[in-house]
Every structure is written in structure tokens, then in C-alpha cells.
Write a protein that holds these residues in place. Structure first.
Motif, PDB file in Angstrom:
ATOM      1  N   VAL A  64       0.826  -1.202   0.000  1.00  7.92           N
ATOM      2  CA  VAL A  64       0.000   0.000   0.000  1.00  7.92           C
ATOM      3  C   VAL A  64       0.864   1.258   0.000  1.00  7.92           C
ATOM      4  N   GLU A  65       1.940   1.255   0.786  1.00  3.43           N
ATOM      5  CA  GLU A  65       2.786   2.455   0.900  1.00  3.43           C
ATOM      6  C   GLU A  65       3.669   2.658  -0.327  1.00  3.43           C
ATOM      7  N   THR A  66       3.910   1.608  -1.123  1.00  2.00           N
ATOM      8  CA  THR A  66       4.888   1.692  -2.215  1.00  2.00           C
ATOM      9  C   THR A  66       4.309   1.294  -3.565  1.00  2.00           C
ATOM     10  N   ILE A  67       2.990   1.293  -3.701  1.00  2.00           N
ATOM     11  CA  ILE A  67       2.375   0.819  -4.941  1.00  2.00           C
ATOM     12  C   ILE A  67       2.815   1.678  -6.124  1.00  2.00           C
ATOM     13  N   GLU A  68       3.084   0.996  -7.242  1.00  2.00           N
ATOM     14  CA  GLU A  68       3.547   1.682  -8.440  1.00  2.00           C
ATOM     15  C   GLU A  68       3.128   0.871  -9.663  1.00  2.00           C
ATOM     16  N   PRO A  69       3.138   1.505 -10.845  1.00  2.00           N
ATOM     17  CA  PRO A  69       2.790   0.755 -12.051  1.00  2.00           C
ATOM     18  C   PRO A  69       3.994  -0.030 -12.575  1.00  2.00           C
ATOM     19  N   LEU A  70       3.719  -1.233 -13.061  1.00  2.00           N
ATOM     20  CA  LEU A  70       4.691  -2.023 -13.804  1.00  2.00           C
ATOM     21  C   LEU A  70       4.068  -2.217 -15.176  1.00  2.00           C
ATOM     22  N   VAL A  71       4.673  -1.633 -16.198  1.00  2.00           N
ATOM     23  CA  VAL A  71       4.140  -1.685 -17.559  1.00  2.00           C
ATOM     24  C   VAL A  71       4.970  -2.685 -18.359  1.00  2.00           C
ATOM     25  N   ILE A  72       4.291  -3.681 -18.935  1.00  2.00           N
ATOM     26  CA  ILE A  72       4.954  -4.719 -19.715  1.00  2.00           C
ATOM     27  C   ILE A  72       4.457  -4.614 -21.153  1.00  2.00           C
ATOM     28  N   GLU A  73       5.382  -4.494 -22.080  1.00  2.00           N
ATOM     29  CA  GLU A  73       5.068  -4.319 -23.502  1.00  2.00           C
ATOM     30  C   GLU A  73       5.499  -5.570 -24.265  1.00  2.00           C
ATOM     31  N   ASN A  74       4.608  -6.074 -25.130  1.00  2.00           N
ATOM     32  CA  ASN A  74       4.906  -7.228 -25.970  1.00  2.00           C
ATOM     33  C   ASN A  74       4.435  -6.967 -27.394  1.00  2.00           C
ATOM     34  N   ASP A  75       5.059  -7.648 -28.358  1.00  2.00           N
ATOM     35  CA  ASP A  75       4.596  -7.594 -29.732  1.00  2.00           C
ATOM     36  C   ASP A  75       3.259  -8.313 -29.834  1.00  2.00           C
ATOM     37  N   VAL A  76       2.380  -7.844 -30.696  1.00  2.00           N
ATOM     38  CA  VAL A  76       1.100  -8.501 -30.936  1.00  2.00           C
ATOM     39  C   VAL A  76       1.339  -9.666 -31.886  1.00  2.00           C
ATOM     40  N   MET A  77       1.021 -10.882 -31.431  1.00  2.00           N
ATOM     41  CA  MET A  77       1.181 -12.093 -32.246  1.00  2.00           C
ATOM     42  C   MET A  77       0.092 -13.086 -31.860  1.00  2.00           C
ATOM     43  N   ASP A  78      -0.324 -13.910 -32.829  1.00  2.00           N
ATOM     44  CA  ASP A  78      -1.274 -14.974 -32.540  1.00  2.00           C
ATOM     45  C   ASP A  78      -0.567 -16.114 -31.836  1.00  2.00           C
ATOM     46  N   VAL A  79      -1.317 -16.874 -31.035  1.00  2.00           N
ATOM     47  CA  VAL A  79      -0.804 -18.084 -30.396  1.00  2.00           C
ATOM     48  C   VAL A  79      -0.867 -19.204 -31.436  1.00  2.00           C
ATOM     49  N   SER A  80       0.223 -19.944 -31.588  1.00  2.00           N
ATOM     50  CA  SER A  80       0.276 -21.038 -32.560  1.00  2.00           C
ATOM     51  C   SER A  80      -0.704 -22.141 -32.183  1.00  2.00           C
ATOM     52  N   THR A  81      -1.288 -22.781 -33.183  1.00  2.00           N
ATOM     53  CA  THR A  81      -2.220 -23.886 -32.965  1.00  2.00           C
ATOM     54  C   THR A  81      -1.548 -24.997 -32.167  1.00  2.00           C
ATOM     55  N   GLY A  82      -2.268 -25.510 -31.173  1.00  2.00           N
ATOM     56  CA  GLY A  82      -1.756 -26.586 -30.323  1.00  2.00           C
ATOM     57  C   GLY A  82      -0.946 -26.104 -29.143  1.00  2.00           C
ATOM     58  N   ASN A  83      -0.785 -24.799 -29.031  1.00  2.00           N
ATOM     59  CA  ASN A  83       0.038 -24.228 -27.964  1.00  2.00           C
ATOM     60  C   ASN A  83      -0.765 -23.312 -27.046  1.00  2.00           C
ATOM     61  N   ALA A  84      -0.161 -23.015 -25.924  1.00  2.00           N
ATOM     62  CA  ALA A  84      -0.623 -21.980 -25.001  1.00  2.00           C
ATOM     63  C   ALA A  84       0.538 -21.003 -24.839  1.00  2.00           C
ATOM     64  N   ARG A  85       0.213 -19.728 -24.666  1.00  2.00           N
ATOM     65  CA  ARG A  85       1.267 -18.726 -24.455  1.00  2.00           C
ATOM     66  C   ARG A  85       1.109 -18.158 -23.052  1.00  2.00           C
ATOM     67  N   VAL A  86       2.229 -18.108 -22.312  1.00  2.00           N
ATOM     68  CA  VAL A  86       2.221 -17.552 -20.966  1.00  2.00           C
ATOM     69  C   VAL A  86       3.409 -16.611 -20.783  1.00  2.00           C
ATOM     70  N   GLN A  87       3.232 -15.678 -19.889  1.00  2.00           N
ATOM     71  CA  GLN A  87       4.303 -14.798 -19.435  1.00  2.00           C
ATOM     72  C   GLN A  87       4.212 -14.799 -17.917  1.00  2.00           C
ATOM     73  N   VAL A  88       5.345 -14.935 -17.242  1.00  2.00           N
ATOM     74  CA  VAL A  88       5.372 -15.049 -15.788  1.00  2.00           C
ATOM     75  C   VAL A  88       5.956 -13.766 -15.200  1.00  2.00           C
ATOM     76  N   VAL A  89       5.284 -13.238 -14.167  1.00  2.00           N
ATOM     77  CA  VAL A  89       5.690 -11.988 -13.516  1.00  2.00           C
ATOM     78  C   VAL A  89       5.847 -12.234 -12.013  1.00  2.00           C
ATOM     79  N   HIS A  90       6.933 -11.719 -11.444  1.00  2.00           N
ATOM     80  CA  HIS A  90       7.108 -11.741  -9.977  1.00  2.00           C
ATOM     81  C   HIS A  90       6.513 -10.434  -9.462  1.00  2.00           C
ATOM     82  N   GLY A  91       5.305 -10.516  -8.949  1.00  2.00           N
ATOM     83  CA  GLY A  91       4.615  -9.340  -8.441  1.00  2.00           C
ATOM     84  C   GLY A  91       4.401  -9.374  -6.948  1.00  2.00           C
ATOM     85  N   ALA A  92       5.110 -10.254  -6.246  1.00  2.00           N
ATOM     86  CA  ALA A  92       4.947 -10.395  -4.802  1.00  2.00           C
ATOM     87  C   ALA A  92       5.991  -9.557  -4.078  1.00  2.00           C
ATOM     88  N   ALA A  93       5.589  -8.392  -3.608  1.00  2.00           N
ATOM     89  CA  ALA A  93       6.523  -7.444  -2.998  1.00  2.00           C
ATOM     90  C   ALA A  93       7.250  -8.016  -1.792  1.00  2.00           C
TER      91      ALA A  93
END
Length: 178
Positions: free
Chosen positions: A51-80
Motif C-alpha cells: 500500500v505504501e509503495t504501490i507503483e505501475p509495472l508496464v509490460i510491452e509485448n509484440d502482438v502475435m497470434d498463439v500457434s495452434t496446439g500451444n498456449a502462451r504464458v508470461q510469468v511476472v514476480h509481483g509479490a513485494a
């Protein structure tokens, strides 16, 4: 929690995050901050910190379709409150001692978007350099075409795990508990 993904036209926008206080009063905890969005990029804006230190984390990625048969994930450490961690993503029954960490992340760090074959996985988190599991998702199904961000957040629920995982998709979010 996460909102459903929102589509906006390219351009500059003022972004603000309000905290809902007791009595339904609102207080700005981020912004307004001016951000410029490009047409060929996607942006995730996370409110991270305590609460005392909240701030924005902006993550930018290229726009791309997910390939057939796959799942796309991105992992973020957001635990202060969590230290640097190793993240393991394996088949549900794999022995952790023979697995290689997918990533080592500290607070506010994140992986690139990654495609994996759709299927069942198990996510385990250990302190960096250790095999002592502090979070174990059990079996998690990543369906064909899934486009998701998985954010480790400070655990504010039951249990002794220091984190829970927030699975954010275009439709909204759900929690993955230990």
C-alpha cells in the motif's frame, strides 16, 4: 484480480489506479500517469508493491497470434514481500531435482512471452538457488490457444505459501492456490 483485457486505439492515455478504502471512498495510488500505446504492441499494466509503495509495472509485448496446439504464458514476480525465486514448470509428476528452472525472478521482473504445448503442467516455486518448494500448484491445464499472464502475488488467503498465482486472460482472472 485483473480486469478483462481492454482494447484501445493507439495514442496517449492518462492511467490512474484508485484504491477502494473503507466506506467506499477512493484514493489515487497510481497516477495519473501518461502512457503512449503503439498499434503493433500489447501492454499489461500491473499495480505492484505494498500500500505504501504501490507503483505501475508496464509490460510491452509484440502482438502475435498463439500457434495452434500451444498456449502462451508470461510469468511476472509481483509479490513485494517475496525474495528472488526459481520457477519450475514441469509435467505434473516430474521430480523437481531433475528439472531445470524456467526462470529466476526478483520482484518486478518477468519472463518473455513463451509458447508451450497445450496440456497439463505443475508450477512450483522455490527460493532462488534452493529446491525447497514454497508454492506447488498441483496440476494446471493450459488449453490450446490460451494467452495468459501468470503473476505471483503476496498470498492474502489461507495457507502457508508466501504467494498465490493470478492467471490473467482476455476474459479476466482467477487464482491458482498452493
Amino acid at each position: 484480480m485483473s480486469s478483462p483485457w481492454i482494447t484501445v486505439d493507439e495514442g496517449s492515455y492518462d492511467i490512474q489506479v484508485d484504491a477502494r478504502l473503507p466506506g467506499d471512498n477512493l484514493a489515487a495510488v497510481i497516477g495519473p500517469v501518461s502512457l503512449t500505446f503503439s498499434a503493433d504492441k500489447s501492454y499489461d499494466i500491473l499495480a505492484v508493491g505494498n500500500v505504501e509503495t504501490i507503483e505501475p509495472l508496464v509490460i510491452e509485448n509484440d502482438v502475435m497470434d498463439v500457434s495452434t496446439g500451444n498456449a502462451r504464458v508470461q510469468v511476472v514476480h509481483g509479490a513485494a514481500d517475496a525474495p528472488a525465486v526459481d520457477i519450475y514448470v514441469t509435467a505434473p509428476d516430474d521430480d523437481l531435482s531433475s528439472a531445470q528452472a524456467l526462470a529466476t525472478l526478483a520482484f518486478k521482473q518477468y519472463t518473455a512471452q513463451m509458447e508451450v504445448a497445450a496440456g497439463d503442467y505443475r508450477i512450483r516455486i522455490t527460493p532462488a538457488g534452493s529446491l525447497d518448494v514454497v508454492f506447488d500448484s498441483g496440476t494446471v491445464t493450459l488449453p490450446d490457444g490460451l494467452d495468459a499472464m501468470i503473476t505471483a502475488t503476496d498470498n492474502v488467503g489461507a495457507g502457508s505459501a508466501p504467494v498465490s498465482l493470478l492467471l490473467s486472460t482476455p476474459e479476466g482472472s482467477s487464482l491458482i492456490w498452493d
